[in-house]
Design an enzyme around this catalytic site. Structure first.
Site, PDB file in Angstrom:
ATOM      1  CB  THR A   1       0.668  -4.477   6.138  1.00 57.61           C
ATOM      2  OG1 THR A   1      -0.615  -4.359   5.523  1.00 57.61           O
ATOM      3  CG2 THR A   1       1.321  -3.121   6.234  1.00 57.61           C
ATOM      4  CG  ASP A   2      -2.678  -7.730   3.141  1.00 54.49           C
ATOM      5  OD1 ASP A   2      -2.984  -7.056   4.142  1.00 54.49           O
ATOM      6  OD2 ASP A   2      -3.273  -7.640   2.046  1.00 54.49           O
TER       7      ASP A   2
ATOM      8  CB  THR B   1      -0.912  -0.009   1.252  1.00 49.65           C
ATOM      9  OG1 THR B   1      -1.783  -1.123   1.144  1.00 49.65           O
ATOM     10  CG2 THR B   1      -1.727   1.252   1.372  1.00 49.65           C
TER      11      THR B   1
ATOM     12  CD  GLN C   1      -7.382 -21.808  16.759  1.00 44.39           C
ATOM     13  OE1 GLN C   1      -8.301 -21.109  17.176  1.00 44.39           O
ATOM     14  NE2 GLN C   1      -7.567 -22.956  16.153  1.00 44.39           N
TER      15      GLN C   1
ATOM     16  CG  ASP D   1      -2.051  -6.533  -2.608  1.00 49.77           C
ATOM     17  OD1 ASP D   1      -1.796  -7.306  -1.660  1.00 49.77           O
ATOM     18  OD2 ASP D   1      -3.001  -5.735  -2.591  1.00 49.77           O
ATOM     19  CB  SER D   2       2.462  -8.338   0.518  1.00 52.27           C
ATOM     20  OG  SER D   2       1.468  -8.238   1.501  1.00 52.27           O
TER      21      SER D   2
HETATM   22  N1  ASP Z   1      -2.815  -5.542   0.418  1.00 52.64           N
HETATM   23  C1  ASP Z   1      -1.714  -4.694   0.816  1.00 52.64           C
HETATM   24  C2  ASP Z   1      -0.430  -5.505   0.727  1.00 52.64           C
HETATM   25  O1  ASP Z   1      -0.194  -6.321   1.564  1.00 52.64           O
HETATM   26  C3  ASP Z   1      -1.925  -4.167   2.193  1.00 52.64           C
HETATM   27  C4  ASP Z   1      -0.853  -3.249   2.721  1.00 52.64           C
HETATM   28  O2  ASP Z   1       0.199  -3.073   2.189  1.00 52.64           O
HETATM   29  O3  ASP Z   1      -1.104  -2.656   3.803  1.00 52.64           O
HETATM   30  O4  ASP Z   1       0.337  -5.346  -0.201  1.00 52.64           O
END
Ligand code: ASP
Length: 362
Positions: free
Chosen positions: A97-98, A20, A280, A65-66
Site C-alpha cells: 500500500t505504501d 503486506t 498539499q 515491500d513497496s
Molecule cells: N510496507 C508495506 C508495503 O507497502 C505496507 C503495505 O503493504 O500495506 O509493501
C-alpha cells in the site's frame, strides 16, 4: 449463479508484486514471503467458485515491500501487462500500500490504448492475520476484474474502487486506507456492486501498448514548509534536477514575500526545469490566480497542476520527461488530462456554482 457475460468464464492474471498482503513476521518485522499467498490459495476453496474468474498467479522475483519499489519496477510491471495481455481478460496486481498510488498512476501513463481492467489491491494485514482485509480484497478484485466494467487502472481498497491516478493512501491503519479526494469512487462494493459508470473512462482501442521510456529523468518532489530557505531550495533545484512537483499551500500559494526563494524558483525555470504546482490539500485544486501568493508563481512560469495528486503529478512528469519529449511539449501535456488524472475545467459539469457575495455598500 450470476453467469459471465458471453457465457465464458473470464481469465484473470494475478500479478503478485509484494506488500503486506503476502508478508510474514520475521525477526526484523514483516517481510514478503511467497508461501503466504500459496498457502491462502491452497486453503481457500471459494476461489474456485464459478462466480470467481479463472485466474493464474504470476509472481515477481523478488517480492517487494513497496517502499523499495522504483520507477524501473513501474516499467517492468507495465511491460509484463502488455506481454501477458493477449492471454488474459483482466489483471489484478497485488502490491504494497505504501507506494501503490505511485505505481497505479505510473501505469496509467505508461499503458497506451488499455482496453481491460488493471486492478491494484493489497492489505493492511497479511492474509495470515486472523483479521486480514486482504482475503476480501483479493476475492473482490477478482470478481470486479472479471466483470470488466472498469477498463482502466484502478485501486480496490475497503469497499471502494478508485481511479488509480486519483487515489492517495490516507491511513496506515484503517481498512479504508485510500481515498480519491477529487473524484468520486468508480464503484462501491456492498451487497451489490454499484459502478459509477458516468465516471468510468471509455475502454481504449487495444491491444495495450507500452509508451517506452528512453531515459530516467531527475524529478524532485518538494513540499513547502514555513521557513524553507532559498539555500535549501537552490540545492534541490540545482543540476541535474529537470522537473519539480512543488506541493504548495491551499489553492497553490507560496511564501511570495521571500524574494530570494522566488528568485531561486525563477532561475530554475529559466534554466529549463519544469515546475508543477500541486496543493498539499487532499481535496481541491490549484488556482494560482486566487491570491497574490499564487499569482507570483504564475508570473515566473510555474505550471498549475490543477487537481492532480502529488503521486500523479510526479509519475506523469517522470514519464513525459522519460519519453524524451522536449520541455515545451512536457509543459503543455502537464496541463492536459492524459489519463483521467485531472479535471481540466475550472468548473466541472455537475459542480455547484459558487455565488459571489454581494459587494458591501455603505
Ligand atoms: N510496507 C508495506 C508495503 O507497502 C505496507 C503495505 O503493504 O500495506 O509493501
Amino acid at each position: 449463479m450470476r453467469g459471465w457475460a458471453g457465457g465464458r468464464r473470464p481469465k484473470v492474471a494475478v500479478l503478485h508484486l509484494g506488500g503486506t498482503i503476502g508478508m510474514s513476521l520475521s525477526a526484523v518485522g514483516w517481510v514478503p514471503d511467497p508461501a503466504v499467498l500459496t498457502r491462502f490459495l491452497e486453503s481457500t476453496p471459494l476461489l474456485s467458485h464459478p462466480d470467481v474468474p479463472d485466474f493464474e498467479v504470476i509472481r515477481q522475483e523478488p517480492l517487494l515491500d513497496s517502499s523499495n519499489s522504483r520507477p524501473a519496477d513501474w516499467v517492468q510491471l507495465a511491460t509484463n501487462i502488455v506481454a501477458y495481455s493477449p492471454r488474459f481478460d483482466a489483471f489484478v496486481v497485488l502490491h504494497g500500500t505504501d507506494t501503490m498510488a505511485y505505481t497505479a498512476s505510473a501505469l496509467s501513463f505508461l499503458l497506451e490504448g488499455l482496453d481491460k481492467p488493471v486492478i491494484l489491491t493489497g492489505a493492511q494485514l497479511s492474509l495470515e492475520h486472523v483479521l486480514s482485509d486482504g482475503r476480501d480484497h483479493l476475492l473482490t478484485a477478482l470478481v470486479l476484474a472479471g466483470m470488466a466494467q472498469v477498463p482502466e487502472v484502478s485501486i480496490l481498497f475497503g469497499d471502494v474502487l478508485l481511479r488509480g491516478n486519483r487515489a492517495q493512501k490516507v491511513s496506515n491503519d484503517e481498512f479504508m486506507a485510500f481515498e480519491s479526494g477529487n473524484l468520486a469512487p468508480l464503484a462501491y462494493v456492498g451487497a451489490r456492486i454499484k459502478v459509477n459508470s458516468h465516471l468510468v473512462r471509455k475502454a481504449g482501442p487495444g491491444p495495450v501498448r507500452l509508451r517506452p521510456l528512453i531515459r530516467s529523468p531527475e524529478v524532485v518532489a518538494l513540499r513547502l514548509f514555513p521557513g524553507i530557505t532559498a539555500q535549501l531550495m537552490a540545492r534541490m533545484l540545482a543540476e541535474p534536477t529537470e522537473g519539480v512537483v512543488l506541493a504548495t499551500y491551499g489553492t497553490g500559494n507560496f511564501p511570495s514575500n521571500d524574494q530570494a526563494l522566488l528568485a531561486v524558483l525563477a532561475q530554475a525555470i529559466e534554466r529549463g526545469v519544469v515546475v508543477v504546482n500541486i496543493s498539499q490539500c487532499h481535496r481541491g485544486r490549484v488556482e494560482q490566480s486566487t491570491y497574490g501568493t499564487g499569482t507570483a508563481l504564475d508570473r515566473i512560469g510555474v505550471i498549475s497542476g490543477a487537481d492532480m495528486t502529488a503521486e500523479a503529478a510526479l509519475t506523469k512528469l517522470y514519464c513525459l520527461l522519460g519519453q524524451g519529449l522536449d520541455r515545451v511539449t512536457v509543459k503543455r501535456l502537464m496541463t492536459q488530462d492524459l489519463a483521467g488524472e485531472m479535471t481540466p475545467e475550472r468548473v466541472a459539469p455537475g459542480t455547484p456554482v459558487v455565488m459571489s457575495l454581494p459587494a458591501v455598500t455603505d
